[in-house]
Every structure is written in structure tokens, then in C-alpha cells.
Design a protein around this motif. Structure first.
Motif, PDB file in Angstrom:
ATOM      1  N   MET A 195     -46.687 115.461  51.267  1.00  0.00           N
ATOM      2  CA  MET A 195     -45.408 116.125  51.095  1.00  0.00           C
ATOM      3  C   MET A 195     -45.309 117.292  52.070  1.00  0.00           C
ATOM      4  O   MET A 195     -46.273 118.020  52.273  1.00  0.00           O
ATOM      5  CB  MET A 195     -45.246 116.619  49.660  1.00  0.00           C
ATOM      6  N   ARG A 196     -44.133 117.447  52.637  1.00  0.00           N
ATOM      7  CA  ARG A 196     -43.909 118.527  53.595  1.00  0.00           C
ATOM      8  C   ARG A 196     -43.883 119.877  52.892  1.00  0.00           C
ATOM      9  O   ARG A 196     -43.490 119.998  51.739  1.00  0.00           O
ATOM     10  CB  ARG A 196     -42.587 118.302  54.316  1.00  0.00           C
ATOM     11  N   ASN A 197     -44.271 120.897  53.619  1.00  0.00           N
ATOM     12  CA  ASN A 197     -44.277 122.265  53.134  1.00  0.00           C
ATOM     13  C   ASN A 197     -42.908 122.905  53.375  1.00  0.00           C
ATOM     14  O   ASN A 197     -42.363 122.799  54.465  1.00  0.00           O
ATOM     15  CB  ASN A 197     -45.366 123.038  53.897  1.00  0.00           C
ATOM     16  N   LEU A 198     -42.353 123.564  52.363  1.00  0.00           N
ATOM     17  CA  LEU A 198     -41.094 124.302  52.498  1.00  0.00           C
ATOM     18  C   LEU A 198     -41.435 125.783  52.528  1.00  0.00           C
ATOM     19  O   LEU A 198     -41.892 126.352  51.540  1.00  0.00           O
ATOM     20  CB  LEU A 198     -40.148 123.988  51.343  1.00  0.00           C
ATOM     21  N   SER A 199     -41.257 126.394  53.684  1.00  0.00           N
ATOM     22  CA  SER A 199     -41.670 127.773  53.926  1.00  0.00           C
ATOM     23  C   SER A 199     -40.452 128.661  54.158  1.00  0.00           C
ATOM     24  O   SER A 199     -39.615 128.369  55.006  1.00  0.00           O
ATOM     25  CB  SER A 199     -42.581 127.815  55.158  1.00  0.00           C
ATOM     26  N   VAL A 200     -40.376 129.746  53.417  1.00  0.00           N
ATOM     27  CA  VAL A 200     -39.293 130.717  53.553  1.00  0.00           C
ATOM     28  C   VAL A 200     -39.759 131.819  54.494  1.00  0.00           C
ATOM     29  O   VAL A 200     -40.806 132.418  54.289  1.00  0.00           O
ATOM     30  CB  VAL A 200     -38.919 131.319  52.179  1.00  0.00           C
ATOM     31  N   SER A 201     -38.977 132.077  55.539  1.00  0.00           N
ATOM     32  CA  SER A 201     -39.292 133.132  56.505  1.00  0.00           C
ATOM     33  C   SER A 201     -38.213 134.205  56.415  1.00  0.00           C
ATOM     34  O   SER A 201     -37.041 133.929  56.657  1.00  0.00           O
ATOM     35  CB  SER A 201     -39.334 132.546  57.920  1.00  0.00           C
ATOM     36  N   GLU A 202     -38.630 135.409  56.058  1.00  0.00           N
ATOM     37  CA  GLU A 202     -37.666 136.499  55.874  1.00  0.00           C
ATOM     38  C   GLU A 202     -38.127 137.764  56.568  1.00  0.00           C
ATOM     39  O   GLU A 202     -39.314 138.068  56.593  1.00  0.00           O
ATOM     40  CB  GLU A 202     -37.476 136.810  54.385  1.00  0.00           C
ATOM     41  N   TRP A 203     -37.164 138.488  57.094  1.00  0.00           N
ATOM     42  CA  TRP A 203     -37.384 139.815  57.658  1.00  0.00           C
ATOM     43  C   TRP A 203     -36.728 140.788  56.697  1.00  0.00           C
ATOM     44  O   TRP A 203     -35.522 140.724  56.460  1.00  0.00           O
ATOM     45  CB  TRP A 203     -36.748 139.944  59.021  1.00  0.00           C
ATOM     46  N   ILE A 204     -37.508 141.701  56.133  1.00  0.00           N
ATOM     47  CA  ILE A 204     -36.982 142.597  55.106  1.00  0.00           C
ATOM     48  C   ILE A 204     -37.535 144.015  55.270  1.00  0.00           C
ATOM     49  O   ILE A 204     -38.550 144.226  55.913  1.00  0.00           O
ATOM     50  CB  ILE A 204     -37.303 142.088  53.681  1.00  0.00           C
ATOM     51  N   SER A 205     -36.837 144.964  54.611  1.00  0.00           N
ATOM     52  CA  SER A 205     -37.347 146.333  54.524  1.00  0.00           C
ATOM     53  C   SER A 205     -38.328 146.394  53.350  1.00  0.00           C
ATOM     54  O   SER A 205     -38.441 145.444  52.569  1.00  0.00           O
ATOM     55  CB  SER A 205     -36.192 147.317  54.310  1.00  0.00           C
ATOM     56  N   LEU A 206     -39.013 147.520  53.181  1.00  0.00           N
ATOM     57  CA  LEU A 206     -39.959 147.666  52.069  1.00  0.00           C
ATOM     58  C   LEU A 206     -39.307 147.433  50.711  1.00  0.00           C
ATOM     59  O   LEU A 206     -39.938 146.924  49.797  1.00  0.00           O
ATOM     60  CB  LEU A 206     -40.594 149.061  52.087  1.00  0.00           C
ATOM     61  N   ASP A 207     -38.031 147.804  50.570  1.00  0.00           N
ATOM     62  CA  ASP A 207     -37.368 147.611  49.289  1.00  0.00           C
ATOM     63  C   ASP A 207     -36.525 146.327  49.255  1.00  0.00           C
ATOM     64  O   ASP A 207     -35.659 146.158  48.409  1.00  0.00           O
ATOM     65  CB  ASP A 207     -36.534 148.838  48.896  1.00  0.00           C
ATOM     66  N   GLY A 208     -36.811 145.407  50.166  1.00  0.00           N
ATOM     67  CA  GLY A 208     -36.227 144.079  50.096  1.00  0.00           C
ATOM     68  C   GLY A 208     -34.875 143.892  50.731  1.00  0.00           C
ATOM     69  O   GLY A 208     -34.269 142.830  50.599  1.00  0.00           O
ATOM     70  N   VAL A 209     -34.364 144.892  51.434  1.00  0.00           N
ATOM     71  CA  VAL A 209     -33.073 144.757  52.101  1.00  0.00           C
ATOM     72  C   VAL A 209     -33.248 143.833  53.300  1.00  0.00           C
ATOM     73  O   VAL A 209     -34.205 143.960  54.058  1.00  0.00           O
ATOM     74  CB  VAL A 209     -32.513 146.129  52.532  1.00  0.00           C
ATOM     75  N   PHE A 210     -32.306 142.891  53.458  1.00  0.00           N
ATOM     76  CA  PHE A 210     -32.423 141.938  54.562  1.00  0.00           C
ATOM     77  C   PHE A 210     -31.099 141.643  55.240  1.00  0.00           C
ATOM     78  O   PHE A 210     -31.036 140.787  56.108  1.00  0.00           O
ATOM     79  CB  PHE A 210     -33.062 140.631  54.065  1.00  0.00           C
ATOM     80  N   ASP A 211     -30.055 142.347  54.901  1.00  0.00           N
ATOM     81  CA  ASP A 211     -28.733 141.981  55.414  1.00  0.00           C
ATOM     82  C   ASP A 211     -28.556 142.313  56.895  1.00  0.00           C
ATOM     83  O   ASP A 211     -29.085 143.280  57.421  1.00  0.00           O
ATOM     84  CB  ASP A 211     -27.608 142.585  54.570  1.00  0.00           C
ATOM     85  N   ALA A 212     -27.804 141.457  57.557  1.00  0.00           N
ATOM     86  CA  ALA A 212     -27.577 141.585  58.994  1.00  0.00           C
ATOM     87  C   ALA A 212     -26.789 142.848  59.345  1.00  0.00           C
ATOM     88  O   ALA A 212     -26.961 143.402  60.433  1.00  0.00           O
ATOM     89  CB  ALA A 212     -26.850 140.350  59.518  1.00  0.00           C
ATOM     90  N   GLU A 213     -25.942 143.305  58.446  1.00  0.00           N
ATOM     91  CA  GLU A 213     -25.097 144.465  58.731  1.00  0.00           C
ATOM     92  C   GLU A 213     -25.895 145.752  58.903  1.00  0.00           C
ATOM     93  O   GLU A 213     -25.468 146.651  59.622  1.00  0.00           O
ATOM     94  CB  GLU A 213     -24.053 144.627  57.632  1.00  0.00           C
ATOM     95  N   THR A 214     -27.051 145.859  58.257  1.00  0.00           N
ATOM     96  CA  THR A 214     -27.853 147.080  58.368  1.00  0.00           C
ATOM     97  C   THR A 214     -29.080 146.894  59.259  1.00  0.00           C
ATOM     98  O   THR A 214     -29.908 147.799  59.349  1.00  0.00           O
ATOM     99  CB  THR A 214     -28.302 147.574  56.971  1.00  0.00           C
ATOM    100  N   MET A 215     -29.188 145.763  59.944  1.00  0.00           N
ATOM    101  CA  MET A 215     -30.361 145.509  60.793  1.00  0.00           C
ATOM    102  C   MET A 215     -30.632 146.594  61.838  1.00  0.00           C
ATOM    103  O   MET A 215     -31.803 146.888  62.112  1.00  0.00           O
ATOM    104  CB  MET A 215     -30.258 144.148  61.470  1.00  0.00           C
ATOM    105  N   PRO A 216     -29.592 147.202  62.427  1.00  0.00           N
ATOM    106  CA  PRO A 216     -29.905 148.254  63.403  1.00  0.00           C
ATOM    107  C   PRO A 216     -30.736 149.393  62.806  1.00  0.00           C
ATOM    108  O   PRO A 216     -31.485 150.056  63.519  1.00  0.00           O
ATOM    109  CB  PRO A 216     -28.519 148.757  63.838  1.00  0.00           C
TER     110      PRO A 216
END
Length: 162
Positions: A1-22
């Protein structure tokens, strides 16, 4: 069975939205971070997106001709799947729309021969797949900043203990 891997870029408190990436993503660029991102993408045999992430990335990467670090060639040639009940057409090469029976379709995709299926962003989709027991691993690139507010990757009830 293939592996389903989640790749995320986040802040320490879990924020990941594109609007605050800068504020949380851009200041922490490094060669090792670039290599981590590149290696994850290059190791994937397929990429899975929710509609919002797909619509954010497809226009940029589908036109990218500079293959610096191998990322654009990989993203443009790899099999891509976008989960959406509203998207009627996916113009990015090698993209398949999964519009209904999402859990069943992704379960079947995992059962096909091949390597890792990587999910980029797509927190809402990840929440549904996690609840269905389909996520095999999380790869988190955590940036050393606490945002205090913003869209968080780990929504309420996404993980329960006990």
C-alpha cells in the motif's frame, strides 16, 4: 500500500495560511530549508491537493520554466490529484479531479502500485483523510515564530487523545 504523507509549513503555534507567510515563512529561508522542501517534492510519486491549494499553486507552477533544484519539472510531470466538488476543469498537466466518493477514491489510489502520495497544504482535506485513518505520516517544517493568530493547520477536533 502506498504511503500518504502530509507536508506542511507552519509556525510554532500551527499557523499555515498563505496570507501571513511574509511574517512567518519568508524570514527563515535557508539552504537546508530549501533542500528539505525540494527533497519532499522530488520523493513524491503523486501530489494530492484540496481545491484552494491547487488553485493557488497551479497557475504559478504550470508556467514555471526555470527548473532550479528540479522542483518545477517534477511538479509539472508528476501525477496530481485535486479534490473538489466545484472544479470542472484542471488545466495543470497530469491532474485528475476527484469530485465524489473522496475517501473511497483516495483509498483506491493508496492501493495502486507506486510510491508516496504527498499532500501539500490542504488542511480541510487532511482533516477528512485523518478522520478516515488514511494519513500515514506528517512532515512538518516548523518555523521559529509564534503568530498568535491566523489560520491554523490543526483544526478543532482534528486530533483526539483517548
Amino acid at each position: 500500500m502506498r504511503n500518504l504523507s502530509v507536508s506542511e509549513w507552519i509556525s510554532l503555534d500551527g499557523v499555515f495560511d498563505a496570507e501571513t507567510m511574509p511574517q512567518w515563512f519568508m524570514p527563515y529561508d535557508s539552504v537546508s530549508r530549501q533542500e528539505w522542501i525540494r527533497d519532499g517534492i522530488l520523493s513524491a510519486d503523486a501530489i494530492l491537493f484540496g481545491r484552494k491549494t491547487y488553485e493557488m499553486l497551479a497557475p504559478y507552477w504550470s508556467r514555471m520554466k526555470n527548473n532550479e533544484m528540479g522542483i518545477s519539472d517534477k511538479l509539472n510531470s508528476v501525477s496530481k490529484y485535486v479534490v473538489s466538488t466545484t472544479l470542472k476543469q484542471a488545466d495543470w498537466a497530469n491532474t485528475t479531479i476527484i469530485g465524489k466518493d473522496v475517501i473511497k477514491s483516495i483509498t483506491q489510489l493508496k492501493q495502486q502500485p507506486g510510491g508516496t502520495i504527498q499532500i501539500e497544504g490542504s488542511a480541510e482535506l487532511v482533516g477528512h483523510l485523518q478522520a478516515a485513518g488514511l494519513v500515514d505520516e506528517y512532515q512538518l517544517l516548523v518555523h521559529p515564530v509564534i503568530m498568535g493568530g491566523g489560520k491554523r493547520f490543526f483544526g478543532k477536533g482534528m486530533f483526539r487523545v483517548g
